[in-house]
Design an enzyme around this catalytic site. Structure first.
Site, PDB file in Angstrom:
ATOM      1  N   GLY A 191       0.512  -1.244   0.464  1.00  0.00           N
ATOM      2  CA  GLY A 191       0.165  -0.006  -0.198  1.00  0.00           C
ATOM      3  C   GLY A 191       1.042   1.024   0.034  1.00  0.00           C
ATOM      4  O   GLY A 191       1.731   1.333   0.947  1.00  0.00           O
ATOM      5  N   THR A 192       0.438   1.998  -1.245  1.00  0.00           N
ATOM      6  CA  THR A 192       0.493   3.542  -1.085  1.00  0.00           C
ATOM      7  C   THR A 192       0.245   4.224  -1.769  1.00  0.00           C
ATOM      8  O   THR A 192      -0.885   4.002  -2.735  1.00  0.00           O
ATOM      9  CB  THR A 192       2.306   3.680  -1.002  1.00  0.00           C
ATOM     10  N   THR A 193       0.443   5.649  -1.293  1.00  0.00           N
ATOM     11  CA  THR A 193      -0.344   6.816  -2.446  1.00  0.00           C
ATOM     12  C   THR A 193       0.073   8.128  -2.708  1.00  0.00           C
ATOM     13  O   THR A 193       0.606   8.509  -1.882  1.00  0.00           O
ATOM     14  CB  THR A 193      -2.226   7.524  -1.581  1.00  0.00           C
TER      15      THR A 193
END
Length: 217
Positions: free
Chosen positions: A16-18
């Site tokens: 996960g990341t943004t």
């Protein structure tokens, strides 16, 4: 062996990341959340800063294996510093993106890393480039990446407009990251933003409890 990761997929495991970057009238904003994960669902850190300064007015957001991305940005910094000394002028943003692309492509069998590169130079002004896993290079007015990005494509497509003011762009980037954090269980923490213009670089940190909310949690 598990590795700290900040991207959508590493070795077939969802993580996960943004991350994002957006041009506005006179500059560019690059930003990210602050979480890193192991194995796709275990949050190993809430305080990772994924925005790496590779030269005075050039930053990149890292994605993929954290260790691999850090190794590539370290090599890129060295090459850009040497390039700047040889040319007796600051490097172009596209030159930085091209160096990252070559490093990703030449090491695609060993390293898992991708980047968003953004900055300002005297030749082309504000610019945004995407360097994908494997080394593809694209120039775009704005771009988003990471697992959290899948939740906000509709928002950014609907709300982005060219030649936004600095304030409009800051709100656009903050809203997009906040929406992603609200939906993606391994995006979160604080929001890191860097505003890059001809005048210099400004760092903005938005704590999690100060982010706009669009739904009840």
């Amino acid at each position: 062996m598990d590795r700290h990761s900040t991207n959508s997929k590493v070795n077939g495991v969802s993580t996960g990341t943004t991350i994002l970057a957006v041009k506005f009238n006179g500059g560019v904003i690059i930003g990210s959340d602050s979480r890193a994960s192991i194995g796709g669902s275990f949050v190993s850190s809430k305080v990772i800063n994924k925005l790496i300064q590779v030269h005075d007015r050039i930053f990149c957001c890292i994605a993929g294996s954290l260790a691999d991305a850090q190794a590539i940005t370290k090599m890129a910094k060295f090459q850009l510093s040497l390039h700047s000394i040889q040319m007796e002028s600051p490097p172009l943003v596209k030159a930085a993106a091209s160096i990252l692309k070559e490093l990703c492509y030449n090491n695609k069998e060993e390293l898992q890393a991708g980047f968003i590169t953004a900055g300002w130079d005297r030749k082309k002004g504000p610019q945004v480039y995407t360097v994908s896993l494997g080394g593809m290079l694209l120039s775009q007015p704005f771009t988003i990446g990471g697992s959290g990005s899948t939740y906000i494509y509709g928002y950014v497509d609907a709300k982005y407009k060219p030649d936004m003011s600095r304030e409009e762009c800051l709100q656009f980037a903050t809203n997009a990251l906040s929406l992603a954090i609200g939906r993606d269980n391994v995006s979160g923490g604080v929001v890191h933003l860097v505003v890059i213009t001809e005048d210099g670089v400004e760092h903005v940190v938005v704590p999690g409890d100060k982010l706009p909310r669009f739904h009840d949690e």
